[in-house]
Write a protein that holds these residues in place. Sequence first.
Motif, PDB file in Angstrom:
ATOM      1  N   GLY A   6      10.053   3.876   3.418  1.00 56.90           N
ATOM      2  CA  GLY A   6       8.624   3.683   3.296  1.00 56.90           C
ATOM      3  C   GLY A   6       8.031   4.506   2.166  1.00 56.90           C
ATOM      4  O   GLY A   6       8.664   4.747   1.139  1.00 56.90           O
ATOM      5  N   ARG A   7       6.790   4.961   2.358  1.00 57.79           N
ATOM      6  CA  ARG A   7       6.127   5.727   1.310  1.00 57.79           C
ATOM      7  C   ARG A   7       6.912   6.990   0.974  1.00 57.79           C
ATOM      8  O   ARG A   7       7.031   7.350  -0.203  1.00 57.79           O
ATOM      9  CB  ARG A   7       4.706   6.086   1.753  1.00 57.79           C
ATOM     10  CG  ARG A   7       4.006   7.002   0.764  1.00 57.79           C
ATOM     11  CD  ARG A   7       2.567   7.317   1.156  1.00 57.79           C
ATOM     12  NE  ARG A   7       2.014   8.337   0.279  1.00 57.79           N
ATOM     13  CZ  ARG A   7       0.742   8.756   0.321  1.00 57.79           C
ATOM     14  NH1 ARG A   7      -0.088   8.231   1.205  1.00 57.79           N
ATOM     15  NH2 ARG A   7       0.320   9.700  -0.515  1.00 57.79           N
ATOM     16  N   ALA A   8       7.444   7.670   1.980  1.00 59.40           N
ATOM     17  CA  ALA A   8       8.199   8.905   1.718  1.00 59.40           C
ATOM     18  C   ALA A   8       9.409   8.624   0.850  1.00 59.40           C
ATOM     19  O   ALA A   8       9.736   9.405  -0.060  1.00 59.40           O
ATOM     20  CB  ALA A   8       8.621   9.543   3.035  1.00 59.40           C
TER      21      ALA A   8
ATOM     22  N   GLY B 150      11.700  -1.446 -11.247  1.00 58.32           N
ATOM     23  CA  GLY B 150      11.487  -2.425 -10.199  1.00 58.32           C
ATOM     24  C   GLY B 150      12.358  -2.240  -8.980  1.00 58.32           C
ATOM     25  O   GLY B 150      11.997  -1.530  -8.040  1.00 58.32           O
ATOM     26  N   ARG B 151      13.531  -2.858  -8.969  1.00 59.77           N
ATOM     27  CA  ARG B 151      14.364  -2.885  -7.768  1.00 59.77           C
ATOM     28  C   ARG B 151      14.574  -1.512  -7.128  1.00 59.77           C
ATOM     29  O   ARG B 151      14.526  -1.409  -5.896  1.00 59.77           O
ATOM     30  CB  ARG B 151      15.712  -3.539  -8.071  1.00 59.77           C
ATOM     31  CG  ARG B 151      15.658  -5.067  -8.188  1.00 59.77           C
ATOM     32  CD  ARG B 151      17.066  -5.623  -8.374  1.00 59.77           C
ATOM     33  NE  ARG B 151      17.110  -7.067  -8.483  1.00 59.77           N
ATOM     34  CZ  ARG B 151      17.070  -7.742  -9.638  1.00 59.77           C
ATOM     35  NH1 ARG B 151      16.946  -7.077 -10.785  1.00 59.77           N
ATOM     36  NH2 ARG B 151      17.138  -9.061  -9.650  1.00 59.77           N
ATOM     37  N   PRO B 152      14.845  -0.446  -7.894  1.00 62.24           N
ATOM     38  CA  PRO B 152      15.044   0.845  -7.221  1.00 62.24           C
ATOM     39  C   PRO B 152      13.856   1.269  -6.361  1.00 62.24           C
ATOM     40  O   PRO B 152      14.032   1.941  -5.339  1.00 62.24           O
ATOM     41  CB  PRO B 152      15.260   1.817  -8.387  1.00 62.24           C
ATOM     42  CG  PRO B 152      15.831   0.979  -9.466  1.00 62.24           C
ATOM     43  CD  PRO B 152      15.112  -0.344  -9.341  1.00 62.24           C
ATOM     44  N   MET B 153      12.647   0.856  -6.736  1.00 63.42           N
ATOM     45  CA  MET B 153      11.486   1.211  -5.928  1.00 63.42           C
ATOM     46  C   MET B 153      11.447   0.391  -4.644  1.00 63.42           C
ATOM     47  O   MET B 153      11.009   0.887  -3.593  1.00 63.42           O
ATOM     48  CB  MET B 153      10.210   1.029  -6.737  1.00 63.42           C
ATOM     49  CG  MET B 153      10.128   1.935  -7.963  1.00 63.42           C
ATOM     50  SD  MET B 153      10.560   3.669  -7.634  1.00 63.42           S
ATOM     51  CE  MET B 153       9.437   4.063  -6.298  1.00 63.42           C
ATOM     52  N   LEU B 154      11.891  -0.863  -4.699  1.00 61.08           N
ATOM     53  CA  LEU B 154      12.016  -1.627  -3.456  1.00 61.08           C
ATOM     54  C   LEU B 154      13.084  -1.034  -2.554  1.00 61.08           C
ATOM     55  O   LEU B 154      12.920  -0.969  -1.328  1.00 61.08           O
ATOM     56  CB  LEU B 154      12.359  -3.091  -3.765  1.00 61.08           C
ATOM     57  CG  LEU B 154      11.230  -4.044  -4.141  1.00 61.08           C
ATOM     58  CD1 LEU B 154      11.771  -5.460  -4.231  1.00 61.08           C
ATOM     59  CD2 LEU B 154      10.080  -3.980  -3.141  1.00 61.08           C
ATOM     60  N   TRP B 155      14.202  -0.605  -3.159  1.00 58.69           N
ATOM     61  CA  TRP B 155      15.250   0.047  -2.362  1.00 58.69           C
ATOM     62  C   TRP B 155      14.692   1.280  -1.652  1.00 58.69           C
ATOM     63  O   TRP B 155      14.934   1.491  -0.464  1.00 58.69           O
ATOM     64  CB  TRP B 155      16.422   0.459  -3.246  1.00 58.69           C
ATOM     65  CG  TRP B 155      17.099  -0.646  -3.972  1.00 58.69           C
ATOM     66  CD1 TRP B 155      17.097  -1.972  -3.669  1.00 58.69           C
ATOM     67  CD2 TRP B 155      17.900  -0.516  -5.153  1.00 58.69           C
ATOM     68  NE1 TRP B 155      17.837  -2.681  -4.580  1.00 58.69           N
ATOM     69  CE2 TRP B 155      18.349  -1.813  -5.512  1.00 58.69           C
ATOM     70  CE3 TRP B 155      18.286   0.561  -5.958  1.00 58.69           C
ATOM     71  CZ2 TRP B 155      19.162  -2.045  -6.620  1.00 58.69           C
ATOM     72  CZ3 TRP B 155      19.090   0.330  -7.064  1.00 58.69           C
ATOM     73  CH2 TRP B 155      19.527  -0.954  -7.387  1.00 58.69           C
ATOM     74  N   ALA B 156      13.943   2.098  -2.402  1.00 61.93           N
ATOM     75  CA  ALA B 156      13.407   3.332  -1.831  1.00 61.93           C
ATOM     76  C   ALA B 156      12.390   3.022  -0.735  1.00 61.93           C
ATOM     77  O   ALA B 156      12.343   3.711   0.299  1.00 61.93           O
ATOM     78  CB  ALA B 156      12.775   4.171  -2.936  1.00 61.93           C
TER      79      ALA B 156
ATOM     80  N   PRO C 142       0.805  -1.223   0.000  1.00 62.78           N
ATOM     81  CA  PRO C 142       0.000   0.000   0.000  1.00 62.78           C
ATOM     82  C   PRO C 142       0.839   1.274   0.000  1.00 62.78           C
ATOM     83  O   PRO C 142       0.451   2.274  -0.622  1.00 62.78           O
ATOM     84  CB  PRO C 142      -0.824  -0.128   1.287  1.00 62.78           C
ATOM     85  CG  PRO C 142      -0.956  -1.608   1.491  1.00 62.78           C
ATOM     86  CD  PRO C 142       0.380  -2.161   1.066  1.00 62.78           C
ATOM     87  N   ALA C 143       1.985   1.255   0.664  1.00 61.61           N
ATOM     88  CA  ALA C 143       2.846   2.438   0.677  1.00 61.61           C
ATOM     89  C   ALA C 143       3.391   2.731  -0.705  1.00 61.61           C
ATOM     90  O   ALA C 143       3.408   3.896  -1.153  1.00 61.61           O
ATOM     91  CB  ALA C 143       3.992   2.243   1.673  1.00 61.61           C
ATOM     92  N   LEU C 144       3.821   1.694  -1.413  1.00 63.20           N
ATOM     93  CA  LEU C 144       4.382   1.905  -2.748  1.00 63.20           C
ATOM     94  C   LEU C 144       3.277   2.265  -3.742  1.00 63.20           C
ATOM     95  O   LEU C 144       3.478   3.097  -4.634  1.00 63.20           O
ATOM     96  CB  LEU C 144       5.139   0.650  -3.198  1.00 63.20           C
ATOM     97  CG  LEU C 144       6.076   0.775  -4.389  1.00 63.20           C
ATOM     98  CD1 LEU C 144       6.944   2.023  -4.327  1.00 63.20           C
ATOM     99  CD2 LEU C 144       6.955  -0.468  -4.499  1.00 63.20           C
ATOM    100  N   ALA C 145       2.097   1.666  -3.588  1.00 65.47           N
ATOM    101  CA  ALA C 145       0.974   2.024  -4.456  1.00 65.47           C
ATOM    102  C   ALA C 145       0.565   3.478  -4.247  1.00 65.47           C
ATOM    103  O   ALA C 145       0.248   4.193  -5.211  1.00 65.47           O
ATOM    104  CB  ALA C 145      -0.211   1.096  -4.188  1.00 65.47           C
ATOM    105  N   ALA C 146       0.562   3.930  -3.000  1.00 65.55           N
ATOM    106  CA  ALA C 146       0.211   5.326  -2.714  1.00 65.55           C
ATOM    107  C   ALA C 146       1.253   6.274  -3.293  1.00 65.55           C
ATOM    108  O   ALA C 146       0.913   7.350  -3.805  1.00 65.55           O
ATOM    109  CB  ALA C 146       0.074   5.529  -1.204  1.00 65.55           C
ATOM    110  N   ALA C 147       2.528   5.898  -3.226  1.00 65.50           N
ATOM    111  CA  ALA C 147       3.579   6.732  -3.801  1.00 65.50           C
ATOM    112  C   ALA C 147       3.424   6.834  -5.316  1.00 65.50           C
ATOM    113  O   ALA C 147       3.596   7.908  -5.907  1.00 65.50           O
ATOM    114  CB  ALA C 147       4.953   6.166  -3.441  1.00 65.50           C
ATOM    115  N   ALA C 148       3.080   5.716  -5.963  1.00 73.10           N
ATOM    116  CA  ALA C 148       2.854   5.742  -7.408  1.00 73.10           C
ATOM    117  C   ALA C 148       1.670   6.635  -7.753  1.00 73.10           C
ATOM    118  O   ALA C 148       1.705   7.392  -8.740  1.00 73.10           O
ATOM    119  CB  ALA C 148       2.636   4.326  -7.931  1.00 73.10           C
ATOM    120  N   ALA C 149       0.609   6.556  -6.949  1.00 71.56           N
ATOM    121  CA  ALA C 149      -0.552   7.409  -7.191  1.00 71.56           C
ATOM    122  C   ALA C 149      -0.172   8.880  -7.068  1.00 71.56           C
ATOM    123  O   ALA C 149      -0.582   9.716  -7.887  1.00 71.56           O
ATOM    124  CB  ALA C 149      -1.668   7.060  -6.208  1.00 71.56           C
ATOM    125  N   ALA C 150       0.616   9.221  -6.061  1.00 70.33           N
ATOM    126  CA  ALA C 150       1.046  10.610  -5.889  1.00 70.33           C
ATOM    127  C   ALA C 150       1.906  11.079  -7.048  1.00 70.33           C
ATOM    128  O   ALA C 150       1.897  12.256  -7.415  1.00 70.33           O
ATOM    129  CB  ALA C 150       1.810  10.748  -4.571  1.00 70.33           C
TER     130      ALA C 150
END
Length: 376
Positions: free
Chosen positions: A337-339, A326-332, A109-117
């Motif tokens: 977290g979402r921030a 992919g991977r860079p978003m998991l790293w972030a 949910p944190a990564l999905a919210a970041a993508a939405a933003a």
Amino acid sequence: MADTMLPDAPAGPVAVDVAAWPASLAEFAGPARAALPPEVWDFINGGSGTETTLTANRAALDRVAVLPRVLTGVDRPRTDAPLLGRAQAMPVAVAPMAYQRLVHPDGEPALAAAAAAAGVPYVASTLSSTPIEEIAAAGDQVWFQLYWLRERGMVADLLDRVHAAGCTALMVTVDVPILGRRLRDVRNGFALPPHVTAANLPGGRNDLAHQGTPGVSAVSAGAVFAPALSWADLEWLRGRTPLPLLIKGILDPRDAVRAAEAGAAAVVVSNHGGRQLDGAPATVTVLPEVVAAVGERCEVLLDSGVRGGVDVLRALALGARGVLVGRPMLWALAAGGRAGAEAALALLAAELRDALTLTGCADPAAARQLRTLTGG
């Protein structure tokens, strides 16, 4: 598929204090590695076999040189572009990645919210550690990635949930008849911790994935995929869902053509980030052939190895409509977290804008007219 006339650009990434975060997308790897247990870092970052293909993805991208155009009068380029006929803040989607609660308790949910933003699609994995309903509620444009399961009834149930949750596209991964032999996980005897499950499957349906055994990857042992997936299955699927269909895991142009003929809205040129067949080609090396083979019949996206805005530019110049990151978003996500994920996507947008400016491109569509050289 012709370029679509776009409305005003989506809002794009939210304002973030980029000074508080790494200076490039690739540099999120450092704080992520520091935050994660070594075996989890190996799980998300490793490849199959001797990691030849994993290494090749990055090396091949680095060999693609883009010829800038000059005196084009471009001041501040737009980064927005269509994917699947819908305007996106940039031609990027967050790739499907399993078990994101491994790297941060807020997980998908944190990564999905970041993508939405950020104004870009988020692709939820079948093997998400959060149910699709919660992911879709946290995000905006949520695409669902489907692994074909051994029981077709389970596939049908998943599709019903995906439709009810409001997902806007379906991405079928076709390069995983079995999991590739990932030696880091074998050496670590890697197993999922108790709090991380395949939340979209009944009861988790991956009990074996939690049973650590020396010299065995429990995640591989607990796989529930159907190895005999065929074009006939995709025909059944095409008749079962009204959603745009993306086929991920394409490397041979002949398969890309067949996918387009089967009604795919897009194919994703991917070697699973170097995690399946070790010895498969780097995706960027086959991208131009795939683009030429399908022509305007469907969109072509690039996956595997993307680490920044210049890589997005390279993919566009080679004919792709966009990329999965992919991977860079998991790293972030692991780093903050979402921030952290919002900061990474804001940085990616800035990197892409710089790359477009430096090549004289007013927008991503113009970047697709650039010439490239291989070898620097």
